[in-house]
Design a protein around this motif. Structure first.
Motif, short mmCIF file in Angstrom:
data_model
loop_
_atom_site.label_atom_id
_atom_site.label_comp_id
_atom_site.label_asym_id
_atom_site.label_seq_id
_atom_site.Cartn_x
_atom_site.Cartn_y
_atom_site.Cartn_z
N CYS A 167 -14.49 -36.61 76.03
CA CYS A 167 -13.27 -36.28 76.78
C CYS A 167 -13.56 -36.18 78.28
O CYS A 167 -12.76 -36.62 79.12
N TYR A 198 -8.47 -38.66 80.63
CA TYR A 198 -7.05 -39.02 80.57
C TYR A 198 -6.18 -37.76 80.52
O TYR A 198 -5.08 -37.74 81.05
N CYS A 199 -6.69 -36.70 79.88
CA CYS A 199 -5.92 -35.48 79.69
C CYS A 199 -6.20 -34.43 80.76
O CYS A 199 -5.95 -33.23 80.54
N PHE A 201 -3.78 -31.62 81.55
CA PHE A 201 -3.29 -30.79 80.46
C PHE A 201 -3.71 -29.34 80.68
O PHE A 201 -4.00 -28.92 81.78
N PHE A 235 -9.08 -28.61 80.21
CA PHE A 235 -9.55 -29.84 80.85
C PHE A 235 -9.99 -29.65 82.29
O PHE A 235 -11.03 -30.20 82.70
N CYS A 247 -3.35 -33.07 73.56
CA CYS A 247 -4.46 -33.99 73.83
C CYS A 247 -4.70 -34.92 72.65
O CYS A 247 -5.04 -36.10 72.83
N SER A 298 -2.17 -37.72 72.58
CA SER A 298 -2.29 -38.60 73.75
C SER A 298 -3.57 -39.42 73.73
O SER A 298 -3.75 -40.29 74.58
N CYS A 299 -4.46 -39.13 72.78
CA CYS A 299 -5.81 -39.68 72.82
C CYS A 299 -5.89 -41.06 72.16
O CYS A 299 -5.31 -41.30 71.09
N ASP A 312 4.48 -36.21 68.81
CA ASP A 312 4.65 -36.47 70.23
C ASP A 312 6.00 -35.99 70.76
O ASP A 312 6.43 -36.40 71.84
#
Length: 376
Positions: A25, A30-31, A34, A38, A65, A68-69, A211
């Motif tokens: 991660c 990307y997160c 959040f 993170f 997360c 969204s992963c 989601d």
């Protein structure tokens, strides 16, 4: 030498898997916008065992997360960060309290344990009520004030001491730097608003609907938290009125203990049942699956304590009062005695995690070199 060398094999395995996922991660990021996990993660490249424990206790299991992963199963990385952190977090709660076996017993057999203890203590109070005090009104016609204090004061204080020792050991394990006063105020603000349950960006949580973002879980938690605080305030005010002002229970409907306790009981009952309903809709594979029953038992115990307290309010002067009082007192006694061994420990440890995170974030903003959360 690291504090982490005392961890058992199961804990080391859980932390190793969480570390693997955190490092992936941290490379992806990307997160990054959040929840608090993170930003804390991106401040370092290597993670000691205590760092992983801290990240796990910052996580509120909102699951945004995961949804969204791009590296979740069937990808070969097989990331499931909410579950990995949930397992480490759960393990930390069980490790840090004494005796550990009782914590693990509740979390794996919570429904049976809570039900058995509530029934057992209720029968005890029913038996005691067959020998009522010579005088007393309301509840005190069944059990004297002195007897209630003798039973419930140690049942509240001793578990609180156990919980305090667990929080102390948590702070030592993560190796956090000495906090400033402002770190406590930041942590209290985030805890009071349950900021991390909004997903960090204010869009809500994915806990029960993949989601689809919603604030339902945050609102339910707030109902439980503020309902519990109102009930605690009601009891505290009644204690002060009794000892300082000589105003003994029972109190009228417009007395401050009732004005605090009734709304608190309604909030606590509704919030706990709402949390139970959300939990039934959520994917158990994205949390600590082995303790699902213990978590549900704790939520239902909270609901029963509050609902039975409200029932007592309406049952005053009726034949049902004695039985309802025994059930209510039995459930409250179980809640107190099991406080360090149930999920009741998590607000205390989570607040410590929020203070540590606020301290690290402040130090970074002030340009102070990072002190590792855990010695390596």
């Amino acid at each position: 030498m690291s504090l982490d060398t005392t961890l058992d094999t199961n804990t080391e395995d859980l932390i190793a898997e969480a570390r693997r996922q955190v490092e992936i991660c941290n490379a992806c990021r990307y997160c990054e916008g959040f929840c608090s996990v993170f930003p804390a993660m991106t401040r370092q490249k290597a993670f000691a065992d205590g760092d992983i424990t801290q990240l796990a206790n910052l996580c509120h299991n909102c699951r945004g997360c995961y949804y969204s992963c791009q590296y979740t199963p069937p990808h070969e990385f097989a990331l499931n960060l909410p579950a990995a952190l949930a397992e480490v977090r759960q393990d930390s709660w069980e490790r840090l309290v004494r005796p550990r076996r009782l914590a693990r017993l509740f979390h794996t057999h919570g429904v049976a344990l809570a039900l058995g203890l509530v029934v057992g203590f209720a029968l005890m109070f029913l038996a005691v009520s067959t020998m009522p005090p010579e005088d007393g009104e309301g509840f005190y016609a069944y059990l004297s004030h002195v007897a209630m204090v003798a039973i419930f004061l140690p049942a509240f204080v001793l578990p609180l001491v156990v919980a305090g020792v667990a929080v102390r050991d948590y702070w030592r394990e993560i190796g956090a730097p000495r906090p400033a006063w402002r770190d406590f105020t930041v942590a209290m603000d985030r805890g009071a608003r349950l900021k991390n349950l909004s997903g960090g960006q204010g869009q809500g949580c994915n806990f029960e609907r993949e989601d689809r973002y919603t604030d339902a879980r945050r609102w339910a938690h707030q109902a439980v938290m503020y309902g519990f605080l109102l009930c605690f305030a009601s009891t505290s005010v009644a204690t002060l009125m009794h000892y300082l002002l000589g105003m003994e229970a029972p109190y009228g409907p417009l007395a401050l203990p009732k004005l605090l306790g009734v709304p608190g009981g309604i909030l606590l009952t509704g919030g706990a049942l709402w949390l139970a309903a959300l939990k039934l809709r959520a994917d158990p594979d994205l949390g600590a699956k082995r303790v699902w029953g213990g978590e549900m038992a704790f939520v239902l115990l909270l609901a029963f304590v509050a609902a039975s307290g409200l029932a007592l309010y309406w049952a005053g002067g009726t034949a049902a009062l004695g039985t309802l009082l025994a059930l209510h007192l039995g459930s409250v006694l179980v809640l107190f005695l099991l406080m360090p061994f149930t999920k009741m420990i998590h607000p205390m440890i989570r607040m410590a995690a929020l203070v540590a995170e606020a301290s690290q974030a402040r130090r970074k903003a002030e340009g102070i070199g990072r002190e590792p959360l855990a010695q390596t």
